[in-house]
Design an enzyme around this catalytic site. Structure first.
Site: not given
Length: 269
Positions: A25-26, A165, A188
């Site tokens: 997660h970011f 990416g 995804h």
């Protein structure tokens, strides 16, 4: 009350709503090729979705055993969609998707506020919000089918999507081509080239720092018992992921790239 909704789950759901979570997660600030700034975040239903899935998987294993339904592995346990158990699963899964949507909405709201505080002249032109890791009843090849997108997102004809990416490489905004051979789906993200543990063993901090040159990010933490004596946690380093440009080239029959984004600053969960 659903069987998965105990007091602990309720407490965690309240605390986690509006939080990023860990793993891949970011939150990122990215630059478009035209010089525009983009805000992107990746998060989902947090612990809630895991608890719902685990609860229903246990029920499915029991259901298949009682009904003597053949499954090659317990990992593939299932409910008939028209059973009470199947309908309850779909209801709870859709609840998790709504929770994920609200979770992202709250974080993006805060992110926009902070960005506006730093850049008062900024104008936000629109949003793209997509689900991943879910099942949906759709019409394909003349049949009504349950399409389960795990590590995949919808890419219906004309549908806008996001293919990230890694924290040090490009991400893409794409337009779906509606390819029936993929059940109108696309990847995804770039996908992992190295498993989490393998990346921590094989990669070096120096090489990973070089890959992040020019990008604002927290330095690598530690993994292992107590997070003190373990090795550097390089599981999310750019080299742990496949080449995003090669991945996009491999699915040009599924999506049309529209915008290529490069990271400026990254927050990892």
């Amino acid at each position: 009350v659903p069987g998965w909704l105990d007091s602990r789950t309720w407490e965690l759901a309240l605390k986690n709503l509006g939080t990023l979570g860990g793993g891949n997660h970011f939150i990122e600030i990215q630059r478009g090729e035209d010089g525009s700034a983009w805000l992107m975040l990746h998060s989902g239903s947090r612990n809630l979705g895991y608890r719902i899935a685990s609860f229903h998987h246990r029920r499915a294993v029991d259901f298949d055993g009682r009904k003597k339904l053949f499954v090659p592995s317990k990992d593939l346990a299932y409910f008939p969609a028209d059973s009470d158990e199947g309908r309850e699963y779909v209801r709870d899964m859709e609840f998790a998707l709504e929770y994920a949507l609200e979770n992202r909405r709250r974080m993006m709201h805060v992110l926009k506020e902070e960005f506006s505080a730093a850049f008062p002249e900024a104008a936000f032109l629109g949003e793209i919000n997509i689900h991943h890791n879910y099942a949906a009843l759709e019409r394909h090849l003349g049949l009504d089918l349950w399409v389960h997108r795990k590590g995949a997102t919808s890419a219906k004809e004309g549908e806008t999507g996001i293919i990230p990416g890694s924290m040090g490489t490009a991400s893409y905004i794409v337009k779906g081509l509606g390819n029936p051979m993929s059940f109108t789906s696309c990847s995804h993200g770039a996908g992992r080239a190295l498993g989490r543990s393998e990346a921590c063993r094989r990669l070096s901090i120096e090489a990973c720092d070089r890959a992040m040159e020019g990008i604002v990010y927290d330095r690598w933490g530690r993994t292992g018992r107590g997070k003190k004596g373990g090795m550097a946690d390089l599981s999310e380093a750019p080299a742990a992921y496949k080449d995003i440009d090669a991945v996009i080239r491999a699915e040009l029959d599924l999506v049309a790239p529209e915008v290529r984004l490069t990271p400026i600053g990254v927050i990892k969960g």
